[in-house]
Enzyme design. Structure first.
Site, PDB file in Angstrom:
ATOM      1  N   GLU A 110      45.847  65.744  28.411  1.00  0.00           N
ATOM      2  CA  GLU A 110      46.570  64.558  27.937  1.00  0.00           C
ATOM      3  C   GLU A 110      46.077  63.287  28.624  1.00  0.00           C
ATOM      4  O   GLU A 110      46.421  62.179  28.218  1.00  0.00           O
ATOM      5  CB  GLU A 110      48.085  64.758  28.127  1.00  0.00           C
ATOM      6  CG  GLU A 110      48.669  64.326  29.462  1.00  0.00           C
ATOM      7  CD  GLU A 110      48.404  65.293  30.618  1.00  0.00           C
ATOM      8  OE1 GLU A 110      47.224  65.584  30.911  1.00  0.00           O
ATOM      9  OE2 GLU A 110      49.380  65.723  31.256  1.00  0.00           O
TER      10      GLU A 110
ATOM     11  N   HIS B  27      48.897  65.879  40.745  1.00  0.00           N
ATOM     12  CA  HIS B  27      48.270  66.926  39.914  1.00  0.00           C
ATOM     13  C   HIS B  27      46.763  67.021  40.142  1.00  0.00           C
ATOM     14  O   HIS B  27      46.102  67.858  39.529  1.00  0.00           O
ATOM     15  CB  HIS B  27      48.533  66.674  38.424  1.00  0.00           C
ATOM     16  CG  HIS B  27      49.982  66.742  38.044  1.00  0.00           C
ATOM     17  ND1 HIS B  27      50.753  67.866  38.266  1.00  0.00           N
ATOM     18  CD2 HIS B  27      50.810  65.831  37.475  1.00  0.00           C
ATOM     19  CE1 HIS B  27      51.995  67.643  37.840  1.00  0.00           C
ATOM     20  NE2 HIS B  27      52.060  66.409  37.370  1.00  0.00           N
TER      21      HIS B  27
ATOM     22  N   ASP C 246      58.681  64.888  42.739  1.00  0.00           N
ATOM     23  CA  ASP C 246      58.405  64.591  41.327  1.00  0.00           C
ATOM     24  C   ASP C 246      58.962  65.743  40.478  1.00  0.00           C
ATOM     25  O   ASP C 246      58.997  66.890  40.935  1.00  0.00           O
ATOM     26  CB  ASP C 246      56.886  64.474  41.135  1.00  0.00           C
ATOM     27  CG  ASP C 246      56.491  64.046  39.731  1.00  0.00           C
ATOM     28  OD1 ASP C 246      56.190  62.859  39.542  1.00  0.00           O
ATOM     29  OD2 ASP C 246      56.482  64.918  38.821  1.00  0.00           O
TER      30      ASP C 246
ATOM     31  N   HIS D 121      57.617  67.287  38.126  1.00  0.00           N
ATOM     32  CA  HIS D 121      56.588  68.291  37.845  1.00  0.00           C
ATOM     33  C   HIS D 121      56.069  68.921  39.142  1.00  0.00           C
ATOM     34  O   HIS D 121      55.958  68.233  40.164  1.00  0.00           O
ATOM     35  CB  HIS D 121      55.422  67.653  37.091  1.00  0.00           C
ATOM     36  CG  HIS D 121      55.842  66.969  35.823  1.00  0.00           C
ATOM     37  ND1 HIS D 121      56.113  65.620  35.762  1.00  0.00           N
ATOM     38  CD2 HIS D 121      56.061  67.468  34.578  1.00  0.00           C
ATOM     39  CE1 HIS D 121      56.474  65.304  34.526  1.00  0.00           C
ATOM     40  NE2 HIS D 121      56.463  66.409  33.786  1.00  0.00           N
TER      41      HIS D 121
ATOM     42  N   ASP E  16      60.851  61.024  37.865  1.00  0.00           N
ATOM     43  CA  ASP E  16      61.004  61.627  36.536  1.00  0.00           C
ATOM     44  C   ASP E  16      62.062  62.732  36.537  1.00  0.00           C
ATOM     45  O   ASP E  16      62.276  63.399  35.521  1.00  0.00           O
ATOM     46  CB  ASP E  16      59.662  62.117  35.952  1.00  0.00           C
ATOM     47  CG  ASP E  16      58.727  62.722  36.963  1.00  0.00           C
ATOM     48  OD1 ASP E  16      59.138  62.958  38.111  1.00  0.00           O
ATOM     49  OD2 ASP E  16      57.549  62.964  36.607  1.00  0.00           O
TER      50      ASP E  16
ATOM     51  N   TYR F 121      59.043  57.729  34.191  1.00  0.00           N
ATOM     52  CA  TYR F 121      58.545  57.140  32.945  1.00  0.00           C
ATOM     53  C   TYR F 121      59.631  56.502  32.088  1.00  0.00           C
ATOM     54  O   TYR F 121      60.821  56.756  32.297  1.00  0.00           O
ATOM     55  CB  TYR F 121      57.822  58.248  32.130  1.00  0.00           C
ATOM     56  CG  TYR F 121      56.786  58.941  32.964  1.00  0.00           C
ATOM     57  CD1 TYR F 121      55.562  58.334  33.206  1.00  0.00           C
ATOM     58  CD2 TYR F 121      57.062  60.152  33.609  1.00  0.00           C
ATOM     59  CE1 TYR F 121      54.622  58.923  34.036  1.00  0.00           C
ATOM     60  CE2 TYR F 121      56.132  60.755  34.436  1.00  0.00           C
ATOM     61  CZ  TYR F 121      54.913  60.133  34.648  1.00  0.00           C
ATOM     62  OH  TYR F 121      54.001  60.703  35.481  1.00  0.00           O
TER      63      TYR F 121
HETATM   64  C1  SP5 Z   1      52.503  62.484  37.667  1.00  0.00           C
HETATM   65  C2  SP5 Z   1      53.233  63.138  36.542  1.00  0.00           C
HETATM   66  O1  SP5 Z   1      54.459  63.053  36.474  1.00  0.00           O
HETATM   67  N1  SP5 Z   1      52.505  63.729  35.580  1.00  0.00           N
HETATM   68  C3  SP5 Z   1      53.111  64.401  34.489  1.00  0.00           C
HETATM   69  C4  SP5 Z   1      52.141  64.728  33.414  1.00  0.00           C
HETATM   70  C5  SP5 Z   1      52.810  65.390  32.254  1.00  0.00           C
HETATM   71  N2  SP5 Z   1      52.020  65.326  31.075  1.00  0.00           N
HETATM   72  C6  SP5 Z   1      52.390  66.197  29.990  1.00  0.00           C
HETATM   73  C7  SP5 Z   1      53.756  65.914  29.511  1.00  0.00           C
HETATM   74  C8  SP5 Z   1      54.210  66.877  28.460  1.00  0.00           C
HETATM   75  C9  SP5 Z   1      55.682  66.651  28.225  1.00  0.00           C
HETATM   76  N3  SP5 Z   1      56.192  67.409  27.152  1.00  0.00           N
HETATM   77  C10 SP5 Z   1      57.625  67.288  27.043  1.00  0.00           C
HETATM   78  C11 SP5 Z   1      58.074  66.753  25.714  1.00  0.00           C
HETATM   79  C12 SP5 Z   1      59.490  66.320  25.786  1.00  0.00           C
HETATM   80  N4  SP5 Z   1      59.954  65.821  24.528  1.00  0.00           N
HETATM   81 ZN    ZN Z   2      56.006  64.123  37.130  1.00  0.00          ZN
END
Ligand code: SP5
Ligand code: ZN
Length: 342
Positions: A118, A160, A196, A198, A285, A324
């Site tokens: 992405e 990441h 975070d 993630h 987030d 975000y």
């Molecule tokens: C630094 C950081 O927070 N990176 C996160 C990167 C996440 N990228 C992929 C996100 C995919 C989210 N899919 C969820 C859909 C919700 N409607």
């Molecule tokens: Zn994150």
């Protein structure tokens, strides 16, 4: 506390992110740092400084040298190959592929170094990435000079980014780079606490076999959340790093009451490690209104988060990761900083 911030983050301004099968406007854009900077200034953090410039000697201790060269040259090589759009990989090394050698072709090399797709690479990305790590290094030197708290408003984020992997909007591991700088100044043991939403798979990657950096991550269960392939409880570190990695995956709609218990447990482990300083990988987030995440933290919870972390009684370097979608991210970050200093 001092805030380290570089205007150069604006050079990272991708037009595309692959999301839900479409190329969309990225969640991770310059507006984030602008919202966060405005909110922390408004909340009283007015000592905002540009970073010093550093070479790559600290990143070279953590990242693969071929990978660093890739980051520096990928855009010109992509353009030289005749492409006119942002760089996205199409083929990745996976199970049963033989990926021992990085391909020569830039299209193949993108897949070799990607852990997710992405994160489109653009013309200005490297310049912003360098500035983000310079913020982290300047912040580390501020701690090394004897200050108790500092905030590195790094953008793009870093947690990441692995030894030789980019993705999840990250390229260089700003948090680990800061931790390494503190160790290089003479600390024997440090910790990185990643709050975070993630899992900090990149930070786990660069610290997994080390016993001088304890890594703890609180995050959405990878069975259900990006980055999907890391972040389970049984990942505890390897070789001399065994026992120096701790993951705290949590389910959908996790509220502060549950989150706080995991945070308490992570802080206890960090204390037991004997960390002399903490790098806090701060993603907000975990906020209830975050567009890509699924925890239920509220703005006031971030005050409590900061206060709990301050309870360790050791110097804390806060480095910006994710968060975000909504302007509240700035107030959530400011609340962590306020909570730390109380
Ligand atoms: C630094 C950081 O927070 N990176 C996160 C990167 C996440 N990228 C992929 C996100 C995919 C989210 N899919 C969820 C859909 C919700 N409607
Ligand atoms: Zn994150």
């Amino acid at each position: 506390m001092r805030v380290i911030y570089s205007e150069d983050h604006k050079f990272r301004d991708a037009k595309t992110e692959l999301h839900g099968g479409e190329l969309m406007k990225p969640f991770e854009g310059p507006f984030r740092a602008e919202w966060i900077l405005a909110a922390v200034k408004e909340q009283g953090f007015k000592d905002v400084r540009a970073p010093e410039k550093y070479d790559l000697s600290v990143p070279m201790k953590l990242h693969d040298h071929g990978y660093l060269n890739f980051l520096e040259t990928v855009w010109e090589r992509w353009v030289a190959a005749g492409f006119t759009t942002e760089a996205i990989p199409i083929s990745l090394p996976v199970r049963r592929s033989y990926c021992a050698r990085p391909p020569e072709n830039i299209d193949g090399l993108l897949g070799y170094y990607a852990n997710s797709v992405e994160t489109s690479i653009t013309e200005g990305t490297y310049k912003a990435v360098i500035a983000a790590k310079d913020c982290a290094l300047s912040a580390a030197d501020h701690l090394n000079a004897g200050h108790h708290f500092v905030f590195s408003l790094s953008r793009p984020p870093g947690h990441h980014a692995g030894i030789d992997l980019y993705g999840g909007y990250c390229f260089l591991n700003n948090a680990a780079i800061a931790a390494q700088r503190v160790l290089d100044h003479g600390a024997k043991k440090v910790a990185i606490l990643d709050v975070d939403f993630h899992h900090g798979n990149g930070t786990q990657d660069v610290t997994y076999e080390r016993d001088d950096i304890f890594f703890a991550s609180l995050h959405g269960d990878p069975m259900d959340a990006f980055p999907y392939f890391w972040g389970h409880r049984e990942e505890v570190g390897k070789s001399r790093g065994e026992g120096f990695n701790a993951n705290f995956p949590m389910p959908r709609n996790t509220p502060w009451s549950v989150y706080a218990e995991a945070l308490e447990a992570a802080l206890k482990r960090i204390s037991e490690h004997g960390a002399e300083a903490l790098v806090l990988s701060l993603g907000v987030d975990t906020f209830e209104k975050d567009p890509i995440s699924f925890f239920s933290l509220k703005t006031e919870d971030y005050l409590k988060m900061g206060a709990m972390v301050a309870g360790l009684g050791i110097p804390v370097l806060v480095v910006m990761e994710g968060g975000y979608g909504v302007p509240e991210i700035g107030y959530n970050v400011a609340n962590v900083l306020i909570g730390l200093e109380q």
